[in-house]
Design a protein around this motif. Sequence first.
Motif, PDB file in Angstrom:
ATOM      1  N   GLU A  16      -3.796  -6.868   3.145  1.00  0.00           N
ATOM      2  CA  GLU A  16      -4.754  -8.127   2.627  1.00  0.00           C
ATOM      3  C   GLU A  16      -3.854  -9.243   2.824  1.00  0.00           C
ATOM      4  O   GLU A  16      -2.428  -9.282   2.889  1.00  0.00           O
ATOM      5  CB  GLU A  16      -4.983  -7.825   1.199  1.00  0.00           C
ATOM      6  N   GLY A  17      -4.468 -10.670   3.276  1.00  0.00           N
ATOM      7  CA  GLY A  17      -3.804 -11.790   3.004  1.00  0.00           C
ATOM      8  C   GLY A  17      -3.273 -12.365   4.396  1.00  0.00           C
ATOM      9  O   GLY A  17      -2.695 -13.380   4.545  1.00  0.00           O
ATOM     10  N   HIS A 228       4.565 -13.039  12.761  1.00  0.00           N
ATOM     11  CA  HIS A 228       3.487 -12.191  12.316  1.00  0.00           C
ATOM     12  C   HIS A 228       4.201 -10.963  11.792  1.00  0.00           C
ATOM     13  O   HIS A 228       3.554 -10.561  10.687  1.00  0.00           O
ATOM     14  CB  HIS A 228       2.574 -11.889  13.393  1.00  0.00           C
ATOM     15  N   ASN A 229       5.004 -10.416  12.448  1.00  0.00           N
ATOM     16  CA  ASN A 229       5.868  -9.219  11.781  1.00  0.00           C
ATOM     17  C   ASN A 229       6.371  -9.317  10.571  1.00  0.00           C
ATOM     18  O   ASN A 229       6.197  -8.497   9.685  1.00  0.00           O
ATOM     19  CB  ASN A 229       7.042  -8.829  12.944  1.00  0.00           C
ATOM     20  N   LEU A 230       7.035 -10.449  10.306  1.00  0.00           N
ATOM     21  CA  LEU A 230       7.779 -10.696   9.015  1.00  0.00           C
ATOM     22  C   LEU A 230       6.757 -10.955   7.922  1.00  0.00           C
ATOM     23  O   LEU A 230       6.983 -10.548   6.762  1.00  0.00           O
ATOM     24  CB  LEU A 230       8.904 -11.813   9.162  1.00  0.00           C
ATOM     25  N   ILE A 231       5.872 -11.815   8.260  1.00  0.00           N
ATOM     26  CA  ILE A 231       4.685 -11.924   7.289  1.00  0.00           C
ATOM     27  C   ILE A 231       3.992 -10.763   6.808  1.00  0.00           C
ATOM     28  O   ILE A 231       3.857 -10.383   5.700  1.00  0.00           O
ATOM     29  CB  ILE A 231       3.703 -12.861   7.656  1.00  0.00           C
ATOM     30  N   ALA A 232       3.637 -10.043   7.750  1.00  0.00           N
ATOM     31  CA  ALA A 232       2.970  -8.732   7.547  1.00  0.00           C
ATOM     32  C   ALA A 232       3.833  -7.900   6.720  1.00  0.00           C
ATOM     33  O   ALA A 232       3.263  -7.362   5.363  1.00  0.00           O
ATOM     34  CB  ALA A 232       2.784  -7.980   8.706  1.00  0.00           C
ATOM     35  N   ASN A 233       5.078  -7.676   7.000  1.00  0.00           N
ATOM     36  CA  ASN A 233       6.020  -6.851   5.994  1.00  0.00           C
ATOM     37  C   ASN A 233       6.279  -7.270   4.543  1.00  0.00           C
ATOM     38  O   ASN A 233       6.338  -6.593   3.757  1.00  0.00           O
ATOM     39  CB  ASN A 233       7.373  -6.620   6.847  1.00  0.00           C
ATOM     40  N   MET A 234       6.327  -8.566   4.577  1.00  0.00           N
ATOM     41  CA  MET A 234       6.439  -9.069   3.272  1.00  0.00           C
ATOM     42  C   MET A 234       5.105  -9.038   2.280  1.00  0.00           C
ATOM     43  O   MET A 234       4.979  -8.599   1.411  1.00  0.00           O
ATOM     44  CB  MET A 234       6.959 -10.605   2.993  1.00  0.00           C
ATOM     45  N   ILE A 378       9.957   9.862   1.989  1.00  0.00           N
ATOM     46  CA  ILE A 378       9.897   8.550   2.132  1.00  0.00           C
ATOM     47  C   ILE A 378       8.773   8.034   1.776  1.00  0.00           C
ATOM     48  O   ILE A 378       8.344   6.805   2.316  1.00  0.00           O
ATOM     49  CB  ILE A 378      10.442   8.309   3.644  1.00  0.00           C
ATOM     50  N   GLY A 379       7.611   8.650   1.219  1.00  0.00           N
ATOM     51  CA  GLY A 379       6.564   8.144   0.593  1.00  0.00           C
ATOM     52  C   GLY A 379       5.393   8.270   1.676  1.00  0.00           C
ATOM     53  O   GLY A 379       5.449   9.111   2.438  1.00  0.00           O
ATOM     54  N   LYS A 380       4.605   7.063   1.765  1.00  0.00           N
ATOM     55  CA  LYS A 380       3.403   6.973   2.579  1.00  0.00           C
ATOM     56  C   LYS A 380       3.420   5.641   3.385  1.00  0.00           C
ATOM     57  O   LYS A 380       4.124   4.982   2.779  1.00  0.00           O
ATOM     58  CB  LYS A 380       2.204   7.064   1.547  1.00  0.00           C
ATOM     59  N   PRO A 381       2.486   5.680   4.364  1.00  0.00           N
ATOM     60  CA  PRO A 381       2.730   4.359   5.217  1.00  0.00           C
ATOM     61  C   PRO A 381       2.124   3.151   4.153  1.00  0.00           C
ATOM     62  O   PRO A 381       1.168   3.307   3.383  1.00  0.00           O
ATOM     63  CB  PRO A 381       1.698   4.530   6.116  1.00  0.00           C
ATOM     64  N   VAL A 382       2.837   2.083   4.515  1.00  0.00           N
ATOM     65  CA  VAL A 382       2.518   0.875   3.880  1.00  0.00           C
ATOM     66  C   VAL A 382       1.067   0.319   4.427  1.00  0.00           C
ATOM     67  O   VAL A 382       0.784   0.755   5.264  1.00  0.00           O
ATOM     68  CB  VAL A 382       3.608  -0.074   3.956  1.00  0.00           C
ATOM     69  N   PRO A 383       0.314  -0.581   3.797  1.00  0.00           N
ATOM     70  CA  PRO A 383      -0.747  -1.089   4.327  1.00  0.00           C
ATOM     71  C   PRO A 383      -0.817  -1.587   5.537  1.00  0.00           C
ATOM     72  O   PRO A 383       0.150  -2.046   5.988  1.00  0.00           O
ATOM     73  CB  PRO A 383      -0.917  -2.162   3.266  1.00  0.00           C
ATOM     74  N   GLY A 384      -1.977  -1.252   6.359  1.00  0.00           N
ATOM     75  CA  GLY A 384      -2.021  -1.552   7.709  1.00  0.00           C
ATOM     76  C   GLY A 384      -1.139  -0.844   8.700  1.00  0.00           C
ATOM     77  O   GLY A 384      -1.337  -0.892   9.813  1.00  0.00           O
TER      78      GLY A 384
END
Length: 578
Positions: A16-17, A228-234, A378-384
């Motif tokens: 989102e966002g 775009h990469n860094l915005i997505a990860n934050m 290591i958990g689950k995939p983050v959004p997207g």
Amino acid sequence: MSDSVSPCIETGPPLEGMEAFASINDIIAEACERFADKPAFSCLGHTLSYRDVDRLSGDFAAWLQHETDLEPGDRIAIQLPNVLQFPVAVFGALRAGLVVVNTNPLYTEREMRHQFRDAGVKAILVLANMAHKLEKVLDQTDIRHVYVTEMADLHPWPKRSLINGVVRYVKKLVPRYSLPDSIGFRHALTVGSRHKADVVVSHGGDVAALQYTGGTTGVAKGAMLTHHNLIANMLQTKQVVGRALVEGEETIIAPLPCYHIYTFTVNCLFAMVTGQHNILIPNPRDIAGFVKTLSKTPFTVFVGLNTLFNALCQRDDFKALDFSRLKMTISGGMALTQTGAQRWQQATGIGIVEGYGLTETSPIALVNPPEAPQIGTIGKPVPGTSVQVVDDDGRALPRGERGELCVKGPQVMKGYWNRPDDTARALDADGWLRTGDMAVILDDGYVKIVDRKKDMILVSGFNVYPNEIEEVVAGHPDVVEAAAVGVPDEETGEAVKLFVVARNDRLDPQALRQWCKKELTGYKVPKFVELRDELPKSNVGKVLRRELRDEASSAESASSGKAGDTTSTERRSSSDVS
């Protein structure tokens, strides 16, 4: 093939966002306006508000634009520890349209020379403590703008003079250097304040940072991380862990280096977009001083890694701290052990949220949901984000089967700087990144790392590549051949062990370690050195690192890596834990 054995692609929820921001500069501007009077970064007893960060980064951007010939897209190296100048310089450079090259301040001259030349760095901001190393390599690079700063340059007078004086004259941590054309960072900010920073329109696909990482070849490569990469990860981080936090109200401890992609994204970017207060720790190795800082700071979030958790939990003064406000502890950079997690839980009363990522994924790709963490995964995939495990032929495997972990998502790098062949090997045509880690997707969708496909060694969260060490060691006149492997280490997760075939009896393991110290950053220097008559090899002559690693792991566990251990006339080992 039945459904129970169908290939599995595990996908996180929608992201989102993303449409709200075209570049990191948009996020910086919005955060500085929304949280103007709130604290943004503190270090050594001084705090910059979001308004301060906006003003000072604008001053640096204006200097770069009006007082230099640098143009958007040019690369600037930021070679600083965790000091207030780091976020100011990074955000100022980005506002001027430059590409940030995060550089380890502990790099040797050889490592600096490679990175600066490979990236085509044209400007650098360096701490005075490391300026003597820059002096030695400067004429071998394309750098034409040098800015030097001292530890407390953004502190008010007289505290600024006091701290800088102690560092330079009492602790003698600033070796002599001669950079006659360099400019003081404070001077640049002062002159920059007389100009107005121009608005540079950066687009999502523009490279924001070159984040250097190694590879199986041992050659450090610049991962091109776009806006775009860094915005997505934050935003991914915000969507997963942010819901457990309150915007503009958290105090986050940042002991890990900001030049590392982990802290760069979590503390400098995610914390900015959510208006949090970051406490920068310049030297977390000074555990006593670190704990003293914690005792004065009512913190709510702690960002660390397994090595640091273990070191702190062994101290009575740490266990005596007030953890009543601590909401969340985030672990990354290296595998979290059961022991480390248990010790932290016992000491603080708070569990640890572990994530997984790579420099190439900006870095977070998977994370344990804070509401349902599973230690050991290591958990689950983050959004997207989507993940799958594949066999050697690239075929996706079903849940429960072991294969190489592959990641796809908006945070995956654009590629390696000026290395199309390496990029093609890492990224396929559909955007899947091969991580080099072997994993299993469990029945509940959590992912577990089970092995490492690459020979990379992980020392305190830092990647160490055997070929780089072996290349340095091969330059020693008394070495015939060498092989570096990782062995378990209680303090650092893994340590480097070097196997060497000597040309003669003159080779001394301790002297060889000193040789390495001249060419390699401290964490890359072998902790153990073992002399052998020969190294195990395949039928085509390739050194069998896995065989050495398995043998070394067993031997070091049994001997606890005591110095001077001699197990036979063919095998002599040396350990130095400094």
